[in-house]
Write a protein that holds these residues in place. Structure first.
Motif, PDB file in Angstrom:
ATOM      1  N   ILE B 300       0.848  -1.186   0.000  1.00  0.00           N
ATOM      2  CA  ILE B 300       0.000   0.000   0.000  1.00  0.00           C
ATOM      3  C   ILE B 300       0.880   1.232   0.000  1.00  0.00           C
ATOM      4  O   ILE B 300       1.788   1.367   0.830  1.00  0.00           O
ATOM      5  CB  ILE B 300      -0.915  -0.012   1.233  1.00  0.00           C
ATOM      6  CG1 ILE B 300      -1.897  -1.174   1.135  1.00  0.00           C
ATOM      7  CG2 ILE B 300      -1.659   1.304   1.344  1.00  0.00           C
ATOM      8  CD1 ILE B 300      -2.753  -1.334   2.354  1.00  0.00           C
ATOM      9  N   LYS B 301       0.627   2.121  -0.978  1.00  0.00           N
ATOM     10  CA  LYS B 301       1.348   3.396  -0.983  1.00  0.00           C
ATOM     11  C   LYS B 301       0.315   4.491  -0.923  1.00  0.00           C
ATOM     12  O   LYS B 301      -0.523   4.622  -1.805  1.00  0.00           O
ATOM     13  CB  LYS B 301       2.179   3.524  -2.261  1.00  0.00           C
ATOM     14  CG  LYS B 301       3.392   2.628  -2.277  1.00  0.00           C
ATOM     15  CD  LYS B 301       4.178   2.814  -3.549  1.00  0.00           C
ATOM     16  CE  LYS B 301       5.400   1.901  -3.531  1.00  0.00           C
ATOM     17  NZ  LYS B 301       6.066   1.848  -4.821  1.00  0.00           N
ATOM     18  N   LEU B 302       0.360   5.279   0.142  1.00  0.00           N
ATOM     19  CA  LEU B 302      -0.592   6.380   0.254  1.00  0.00           C
ATOM     20  C   LEU B 302      -0.136   7.512  -0.643  1.00  0.00           C
ATOM     21  O   LEU B 302       1.060   7.761  -0.782  1.00  0.00           O
ATOM     22  CB  LEU B 302      -0.662   6.893   1.684  1.00  0.00           C
ATOM     23  CG  LEU B 302      -1.235   5.987   2.762  1.00  0.00           C
ATOM     24  CD1 LEU B 302      -1.644   6.843   3.946  1.00  0.00           C
ATOM     25  CD2 LEU B 302      -2.424   5.215   2.271  1.00  0.00           C
ATOM     26  N   PRO B 303      -1.067   8.195  -1.292  1.00  0.00           N
ATOM     27  CA  PRO B 303      -0.670   9.388  -2.050  1.00  0.00           C
ATOM     28  C   PRO B 303      -0.062  10.427  -1.127  1.00  0.00           C
ATOM     29  O   PRO B 303      -0.357  10.454   0.079  1.00  0.00           O
ATOM     30  CB  PRO B 303      -1.975   9.874  -2.666  1.00  0.00           C
ATOM     31  CG  PRO B 303      -3.060   9.053  -2.098  1.00  0.00           C
ATOM     32  CD  PRO B 303      -2.485   7.893  -1.393  1.00  0.00           C
ATOM     33  N   GLU B 304       0.764  11.265  -1.687  1.00  0.00           N
ATOM     34  CA  GLU B 304       1.462  12.255  -0.882  1.00  0.00           C
ATOM     35  C   GLU B 304       0.443  13.140  -0.171  1.00  0.00           C
ATOM     36  O   GLU B 304      -0.561  13.544  -0.753  1.00  0.00           O
ATOM     37  CB  GLU B 304       2.351  13.105  -1.797  1.00  0.00           C
ATOM     38  CG  GLU B 304       3.590  13.612  -1.111  1.00  0.00           C
ATOM     39  CD  GLU B 304       4.472  14.380  -2.079  1.00  0.00           C
ATOM     40  OE1 GLU B 304       4.589  13.953  -3.238  1.00  0.00           O
ATOM     41  OE2 GLU B 304       5.023  15.398  -1.657  1.00  0.00           O
ATOM     42  N   GLY B 305       0.674  13.420   1.090  1.00  0.00           N
ATOM     43  CA  GLY B 305      -0.253  14.291   1.804  1.00  0.00           C
ATOM     44  C   GLY B 305      -0.317  13.960   3.278  1.00  0.00           C
ATOM     45  O   GLY B 305       0.445  13.134   3.773  1.00  0.00           O
ATOM     46  N   GLU B 306      -1.223  14.662   3.945  1.00  0.00           N
ATOM     47  CA  GLU B 306      -1.386  14.478   5.382  1.00  0.00           C
ATOM     48  C   GLU B 306      -2.795  13.979   5.635  1.00  0.00           C
ATOM     49  O   GLU B 306      -3.749  14.483   5.061  1.00  0.00           O
ATOM     50  CB  GLU B 306      -1.162  15.804   6.112  1.00  0.00           C
ATOM     51  CG  GLU B 306       0.219  16.364   5.890  1.00  0.00           C
ATOM     52  CD  GLU B 306       0.405  17.711   6.568  1.00  0.00           C
ATOM     53  OE1 GLU B 306      -0.514  18.140   7.275  1.00  0.00           O
ATOM     54  OE2 GLU B 306       1.467  18.292   6.375  1.00  0.00           O
ATOM     55  N   TYR B 307      -2.903  12.997   6.486  1.00  0.00           N
ATOM     56  CA  TYR B 307      -4.202  12.386   6.735  1.00  0.00           C
ATOM     57  C   TYR B 307      -4.450  12.293   8.224  1.00  0.00           C
ATOM     58  O   TYR B 307      -3.544  12.001   9.001  1.00  0.00           O
ATOM     59  CB  TYR B 307      -4.268  10.991   6.109  1.00  0.00           C
ATOM     60  CG  TYR B 307      -3.881  11.006   4.662  1.00  0.00           C
ATOM     61  CD1 TYR B 307      -4.766  11.463   3.706  1.00  0.00           C
ATOM     62  CD2 TYR B 307      -2.607  10.620   4.272  1.00  0.00           C
ATOM     63  CE1 TYR B 307      -4.397  11.519   2.374  1.00  0.00           C
ATOM     64  CE2 TYR B 307      -2.231  10.674   2.944  1.00  0.00           C
ATOM     65  CZ  TYR B 307      -3.131  11.129   1.995  1.00  0.00           C
ATOM     66  OH  TYR B 307      -2.762  11.189   0.696  1.00  0.00           O
ATOM     67  N   PHE B 308      -5.697  12.545   8.595  1.00  0.00           N
ATOM     68  CA  PHE B 308      -6.037  12.470  10.013  1.00  0.00           C
ATOM     69  C   PHE B 308      -7.369  11.764  10.174  1.00  0.00           C
ATOM     70  O   PHE B 308      -8.305  11.991   9.407  1.00  0.00           O
ATOM     71  CB  PHE B 308      -6.111  13.879  10.614  1.00  0.00           C
ATOM     72  CG  PHE B 308      -6.423  13.870  12.084  1.00  0.00           C
ATOM     73  CD1 PHE B 308      -5.478  13.452  13.004  1.00  0.00           C
ATOM     74  CD2 PHE B 308      -7.664  14.264  12.556  1.00  0.00           C
ATOM     75  CE1 PHE B 308      -5.752  13.434  14.356  1.00  0.00           C
ATOM     76  CE2 PHE B 308      -7.957  14.251  13.903  1.00  0.00           C
ATOM     77  CZ  PHE B 308      -6.994  13.838  14.813  1.00  0.00           C
ATOM     78  N   GLN B 309      -7.430  10.896  11.135  1.00  0.00           N
ATOM     79  CA  GLN B 309      -8.693  10.221  11.429  1.00  0.00           C
ATOM     80  C   GLN B 309      -8.803  10.082  12.937  1.00  0.00           C
ATOM     81  O   GLN B 309      -7.828   9.762  13.615  1.00  0.00           O
ATOM     82  CB  GLN B 309      -8.703   8.829  10.790  1.00  0.00           C
ATOM     83  CG  GLN B 309      -9.855   7.945  11.205  1.00  0.00           C
ATOM     84  CD  GLN B 309     -11.179   8.392  10.615  1.00  0.00           C
ATOM     85  OE1 GLN B 309     -11.248   8.782   9.458  1.00  0.00           O
ATOM     86  NE2 GLN B 309     -12.225   8.357  11.427  1.00  0.00           N
TER      87      GLN B 309
END
Lengths: 159, 374, 367
Positions: B300-309
């Motif tokens: 799994i490669k997440l797209p570049e960026g910041e994620y919050f959950q």
């Protein structure tokens, strides 16, 4: 006068709440119902683990001493803490071709966190979880296990 | 020399310094509290952390997203499933994967079971903190039933590792629904005993009512979440305000009190167990057929960026913050763990109470030390 | 009963008399007394050890049953020898020397605690004639002696140079000083009814009915008050503040190990036994069988066949079981609540109770 009545009420309510608590423990004292203690080493014979219980990683072999591991190393890549090491060798098959096969599938039980990634991601279902849970040994080196049995071969038909 | 001692503040001469922990029965782990006492009255509490720091956030930077799951299990080990869910939801959100209903509902049921077993253990250990040792055994006795359900489906009892990005590790066990219903029936019968034994008990009430009051303003400014925050009237249930998984399709009440004392922090948890059982009731018969996991790429490669959950664990709001540069490993992972934040309020509310009250207040915050240190 | 019979289960007076006269015939009075003292000492010591070990076992079993568990079940049948195994282990455990501890007081403390409980046993009538010393102020003596244990606890807390121990000891001091009052007043209620402080007289007065029945409601209230305050006095149950393990790790005996810890442990259980036997003697008729008035003569006769010693043991263990039930049900009080309970609730109740009892006795309303 009112304060005295309140005082007595407080005492009676308090004692009543204590008695209610004692009724619970008293009930269990006289009729425990189900005893939760398991007499563990004595009931070893009758102790059945849940079928999915993750005791240790094993490599099932069939009666002809064959396993399904092709030595692809996906389990090694997937292991988060390096508990698995696959040492492969080149062998010559019957029809003269050279082929990669496992020499040793090393599994370090002492480091394993039972995350099940190796078992889940194995493309040929060569790994499984065993039900053994009594892993205590006197020497840490004994926790390093070789999963493929000596002399074992790749099962026919598994690529 | 005399003056030097005075300057340090904590060593004022009339005060009596006690080290509570790292090995102490009531800190539930390796938390070290340095107490300054005046007689029995606590004047200052200074928590010292780091005795079980394993560098989980740093470790996450060198492993893949699937592998993070087995580390989040080990943060707040009593809400292991919910922690995993947070990471999975975050990864799924980043990849914009649509999750089928079946997975969502199973996840919700498992989360609520996790919450119940966590609160059962809270009840057990809180009773023990206050000296009622029998509570401990009753709590663990009932928790065992939930753990059996976990073991049957997930293969392990506490550190379940059942979620994975894209779904679940395996399908639920064929017995799952039956056993959950049996458990609900069993536990509905046992819950009134909890009230008889502890909630209504006059000694227990004396020990908890009015102790360690946390006002709404303080709860908000300290960021106390979870049942501890809700006992002060801070409406902070992520399940309600920002529903994830299947929480948007179930009806449940957010348990809110205004008193904010130790008793209501305790009582909020007892009530939450009932709410959790109601949630499971609504879902357990409505698990649709379907796959138990979405097909994901092996890496799994997440797209570049910041994620919050954020999710609602048994102790409060857990936030997972991931920065990705497009590689298979995250660049930075940050967990906003509820216990660390809740611990911050301890000095504020435990001051000027007695040692015994400190134990009760600490118990009512329901702290899990590995989650504080990570 | 046969007068010529020396040994009888129902009356030990003949047996003790016989031993006494035999010894006096055989040796000079001085040596006879010394020998008697030795015999009694050894007997009480054996009794003490056996009861102590059994009580530890009983406590573990009782709490296990209340908690849906099995309790000790490995050593011997039903785990009966578990406590003996534990004792053997404690004997071999290293006695950890404490840095900066007051060595003399540190070593002295367990002995004071254990001697205090040891002395109290002497005054307890186990059966008719089975009585080491029948003081005419028996009740007073037992109270005074059993309160001495707190000195040991205070010394233990002070001398072990541990902050937790000191807090535990101070709590214990405050607790015992105040609860001694309630214990005394509860006993005085019965002393008023019986008109004597001599334990054998108190028991004899309950031949036709136990005081808890004879004394109407005040006696019953006194029994409850005595149970509560004596539980507090023995540092048990919801009142175990001195060793509150969730607050003070182990309180005053944090620093003790091995056999010295075993002394504290044994003394705690023996204090419970002593308090229970006082309660049994004073309220439940001691070794007297269960008797109702003359209207139930047949029943009374059947009850007479059960030996007094059995009656005594059964009653004592019933009270002990009650105290264990308290301990395994209730959460612990806080120190100020503990004192509030004593001074605001138990003491006023006790005072009113004594007054009511005195009035009842004065009017002759009791049975």
């Amino acid at each position: 006068m009112k304060s005295i009545i309140n005082y007595l009420k407080e005492v009676i309510c308090g004692v009543w709440s204590l008695l209610k608590g004692m009724a619970v423990t008293g009930k269990y004292f006289f009729s425990p119902g189900q005893i939760v203690t398991q007499k563990y080493p004595n009931n070893r014979k009758s102790l059945v683990m849940m079928e999915r219980f993750k005791g240790e990683v094993i490599m099932p072999h069939n009666e002809k001493n064959e396993h399904k591991c092709t030595g692809c190393g996906i389990c090694e890549i997937n292991c988060p803490n390096g508990s698995i090491e696959v040492i492969s060798k080149m062998i010559t098959t019957d029809d003269g071709k050279k082929k990669k096969a496992i020499d040793k599938h090393i599994y370090r039980l002492g480091m394993c966190t039972f995350c099940a990634l190796c078992v889940k991601n194995c493309p040929s279902d060569a790994l499984a979880f065993g039900q053994e849970f009594e892993h205590a040994v006197f020497n840490r080196a004994l926790l390093i296990k070789v999963l493929n049995k000596p002399g074992s071969q790749l099962m026919k038909g598994v690529e | 020399m005399e003056e030097e001692v005075k300057q340090t503040g904590i060593n004022e001469q009339e005060e009596y310094i006690i080290n509570m922990g790292p090995q102490h029965p009531s800190t539930h782990g390796v938390l070290r509290l340095v107490l300054s006492l005046k007689g029995e009255v606590v004047k200052n509490v200074e928590p010292h952390l780091g005795y079980i720091h394993r560098g989980i956030e740093k470790m996450c930077e060198s492993i893949t997203y699937q592998q993070i799951i087995h580390l989040t299990d080990r943060m707040d080990y009593l809400s292991a499933h919910i922690n995993n869910e947070a990471v999975c939801l975050n990864v799924e959100k980043a990849l914009e994967v649509e999750i089928p209903d079946r997975i969502k509902i199973i996840r919700t049921i498992m989360s609520e079971l996790t919450r119940i077993q966590s609160h059962q253990l809270f009840w057990a250990s809180f009773g023990m903190d206050l000296g009622g040792l029998t509570c401990f055994f009753y709590g663990l006795r009932d928790r065992e039933k939930v753990l059996d359900i976990f073991e049957e489906t997930c293969g392990s009892r506490m550190i379940v590792s059942y979620n994975c990005p894209g779904g679940l590790m395996y399908d639920i066990h064929p017995n799952f629904q039956k056993r959950v219903k049996e458990f609900l029936k069993y536990f509905r019968k046992k819950l009134p005993e909890y009230d008889q034994l502890l909630t209504g008990n006059v000694i227990f009430r004396e020990r908890t009512v009015g102790i360690g009051k946390l006002s709404l303003e303080d709860a908000i400014s300290y960021g106390v979440t979870g049942p501890s925050g809700r006992a002060s009237g801070f409406s902070c249930d992520v399940r309600k305000h920002e529903p994830y998984s299947a929480y948007d399709r179930v009806r449940f009440n957010e348990i809110l009190f205004t008193e904010g004392d130790t008793f209501h922090r305790y009582f909020a948890r007892i009530q939450e167990m009932k709410e959790s059982m109601n949630i499971i009731d609504q879902l357990i018969d409505n698990i649709p057929e379907g796959p138990y996991a979405v097909k994901m790429k092996p890496v799994i490669k997440l797209p570049e960026g910041e994620y919050f959950q954020r999710v609602e664990t048994a102790r409060g709001e857990l936030g997972v913050y991931i920065i990705s540069d497009g590689n298979k490993n995250p660049v930075r992972v940050k967990f906003r763990s509820p216990n660390f934040v809740n611990l911050g309020v301890l000095n504020h509310i435990a001051r000027d109470f007695k040692i015994a009250d400190l134990v009760a207040i600490g118990g009512s915050l329901d702290m899990i030390i590995p989650d504080i240190d990570r | 009963m046969n007068e010529g019979k020396v040994f009888s289960l129902y009356d030990f007076t003949a047996l003790t008399k016989w031993i006494d006269t035999g010894l006096h015939h055989a040796m000079s009075p001085f040596w006879a007394v010394i020998t008697e003292l030795l015999i009694i000492g050894v007997l009480i010591l054996i009794f003490y050890a056996l009861i102590g070990l059994f009580l530890v076992y009983a406590e573990r079993k009782v709490c296990a049953f209340m908690q849906n568990r099995l309790g000790p079940n490995r050593v011997g049948p039903f785990g009966l020898f578990q406590t003996i195994a534990d004792l053997l282990k404690l004997l071999f455990v290293e006695l950890v020397p404490i840095k900066n501890a007051d060595k003399f007081l540190f070593n002295l403390a367990p002995f004071i605690v254990i001697i205090a409980s040891f002395m109290a046993i002497a005054a307890i009538p186990f059966a008719k004639g089975l009585h080491a010393i029948d003081l005419n102020i028996g009740v007073f003596y037992v109270m005074a002696v059993s309160a001495m244990g707190v000195i040991g606890i205070l010394l233990a807390g002070w001398s072990s140079n541990n902050k937790y121990s000191l807090i535990g000891a101070m709590r214990s001091g405050a607790q015992i000083v105040s609860y001694e009052l309630s214990v005394g007043l509860a006993l005085i209620t019965v002393v008023i009814l019986a008109g004597s402080m001599q334990l054998s007289v108190i028991v004899e007065a309950q031949r036709d009915g136990w005081f808890i029945f004879k004394g109407h409601i005040p006696a019953f209230i006194a029994f409850i008050l005595f149970l509560i305050s004596s539980t507090a006095e023995t540092n048990r149950g919801p009142f175990d503040l001195a060793e509150a393990e969730s607050e003070l790790t182990a309180g005053y005996h944090t620093e003790y190990s091995g056999i010295k810890f075993a002394f504290f442990f044994l003394a705690e259980f023996m204090n419970m036994f002593i308090v229970a036997s006082i309660a049994a003697t004073v309220f439940l008729g001691g070794w007297m069988p269960l008797h109702f008035g003359a209207w139930a003569a047949g029943f009374n006769h059947v009850m007479d066949f059960i030996p007094p010693f059995i009656w005594y043991i059964v009653k004592t263990f019933f009270v002990i079981w009650l105290m264990m039930w308290f301990k395994w049900t209730f959460p612990r009080l806080r120190i100020d609540q503990l004192l509030t309970l004593e001074w605001k609730y138990l003491l006023p109740f006790n005072l009113v109770n004594v007054l009511v009892m005195a009035f009842i006795v004065l009017m002759g309303w009791h049975f």
